[in-house]
Scaffold this active site. Structure first.
Site, PDB file in Angstrom:
ATOM      1  N   ARG A 101      -2.527  -2.199  -3.539  1.00  0.00           N
ATOM      2  CA  ARG A 101      -3.757  -1.420  -3.352  1.00  0.00           C
ATOM      3  C   ARG A 101      -3.695  -0.218  -4.293  1.00  0.00           C
ATOM      4  NH1 ARG A 101      -5.175   2.966   0.961  1.00  0.00           N
ATOM      5  NH2 ARG A 101      -7.403   3.154   0.559  1.00  0.00           N
ATOM      6  N   ASN A 125       0.876  -1.171   0.000  1.00  0.00           N
ATOM      7  CA  ASN A 125       0.000   0.000   0.000  1.00  0.00           C
ATOM      8  C   ASN A 125       0.916   1.224   0.000  1.00  0.00           C
ATOM      9  OD1 ASN A 125      -1.835   2.011   0.448  1.00  0.00           O
ATOM     10  ND2 ASN A 125      -2.706   1.125   2.316  1.00  0.00           N
TER      11      ASN A 125
END
Ligand code: AMP
Length: 398
Positions: A90, A9
């Site tokens: 992500r 992420n």
């Protein structure tokens, strides 16, 4: 076949990562590199041998990921030994283009770049993470998992704003929704706890963290959600206003001479609980409220009242509701926010069991009485596991 997925992420100045066992959902190792490109860097790696920390200055995402790969080889587990199956990234905004996770190739990268105007803060950082990870880990497939994808099932009447038609056509102005991996994970866990298939249940999910969103899920598909073109719309959040009259923007510009960027910043970073009370952290807000602070009390009331309005709206959208689920930091831990948000809804079949609601637990649980018409659940979200699961499914089906 290995089930381990490295979930990445990448934010504008941080890189969070977790090595997830895709079958059990266990995070075998993970950590965060913070303040990338800023003074006073900080890094933390958690592995089977404990936690190790660093305070190196890290100048770029490439350096950050090198730190991560080194941390895995120095402190374990070795990425080779874990037999890495894939890397799952992500990606915040997939626009209308991505209704599902997708294998990353040059074409996908170009498409995500095209979406940068819709997520100017997030997508460039996500792309940077993808680009360095593909360079440093070239032998495994990389998959993009989009925050918006779960909401691509919204019907046109739910995602269309009543503004001139060309705005949607030419500029992509429509509701997209966010927190999709969380809403997807939590709604399918709710079905599991009810002992039914996701296709057979209607759920209202309340993701209440620093960012907050509500989603109406019918038969496993998102049919409405509170965040919109950007993650600013909907519920009251830590620092974001959620719903406001859009005429406030023009009023501020005319009356105070504020620029678009100043207004944007005020609504995203200086509003919500922080704007109302001076405090965006819910725990601190609760402490101040308990001490009789009137602004903290009003902030709490505005926050819970907004949640209640969305519960009512999504109840009407769904027609019948099998479960209401609370998740994320506030949703999982604040019994008082849960109680206030669902107070006086007994005529809709929504009841809380006070003892269940106030018992602290880190596991998924019912907080409604047995045989309540609408089950009320607390389910810890696990976005990393959901990203790992979706990554594995994508590598196996494409
Ligand atoms: P998240 O974005 O999911 O990490 O949630 C962050 C929010 O959850 C912050 O406002 C925290 O204050 C809040 N939070 C975390 N733990 C608790 C707790 N035990 N009680 C109330 N709020 C909490």
């Amino acid at each position: 076949m290995s089930d381990h997925v490295l979930v990445i992420n990448a934010g504008s100045s941080s890189l969070k990562y977790s090595l997830v066992d895709g079958s059990s959902g266990e995070s075998v190792a993970g950590g965060i590199v913070e303040r990338i490109g800023e003074a006073g860097g900080s890094q933390t790696h958690r592995g089977p041998g404990g936690e190790s920390a660093g305070d190196e200055s890290i100048g770029s995402h490439e350096e950050a990921l090198r730190w991560v790969v080194d941390a895995f080889s120095s402190y374990g587990p070795s990425l080779d030994e874990s037999d890495l199956a894939a890397v799952g990234h992500r990606v915040v905004h997939g626009g209308s283009r991505f209704a599902a996770p997708a294998l990353i190739d040059d074409e996908l990268i170009a498409e995500v770049k095209d979406l940068v105007p819709l997520a100017p803060l997030h997508n460039p950082a996500n792309l940077e993470g993808i680009s360095v990870a593909r360079r440093l880990l070239p032998d495994v497939p990389h998959v993009a998992v989009f925050d918006t994808a779960f909401h691509q099932t919204l019907p046109a009447y739910a995602y269309t704003y009543a503004v001139p038609h060309e705005w949607a056509e030419s500029h992509g102005i429509r509701r997209y929704g966010f927190h999709g991996t969380s809403h997807s994970f939590v709604s399918s866990e709710a079905a599991r706890l009810l002992g039914r298939e996701p296709a057979d249940v209607n759920v209202i999910v309340l993701h209440l963290g620093n960012g907050c969103s509500a989603t109406a899920v019918r038969g496993g598909e998102s049919v409405d959600t509170s965040m919109g073109l950007t993650p600013l719309e909907g519920l009251v959040m830590g620092t974001r206003s959620g719903d406001v009259d859009p005429a406030i923007l023009g009023h501020l510009a005319r009356e105070l001479g504020w620029s678009v960027d100043e207004i944007d910043r005020a609504l995203n970073s200086e509003s919500g609980l922080k704007g109302l009370s001076g405090e965006n952290d819910f725990r601190e807000l609760s402490r101040r409220r308990a001490g009789g602070d009137a602004r903290a009390e009003l902030a709490f009331d505005v926050y819970c009242y907004r949640i209640k309005k969305y519960v009512g709206a999504y109840y009407a959208v769904l027609g019948t509701v099998d479960a209401i689920v609370f998740t994320a930091g506030v949703g999982q831990h604040s019994a008082e926010a849960r109680a206030a948000s669902l107070a006086n809804l007994e005529s809709l079949g929504i009841h809380l069991d006070p003892a269940r609601n106030t018992s602290e637990s880190s596991t998924a649980r019912f907080i409604s009485p047995d045989n309540s018409p609408v089950a009320v659940l607390v389910i810890p979200t696990n976005e990393e596991w959901e990203i790992a699961r979706q990554t594995l499914t994508t590598t196996r089906t494409t």
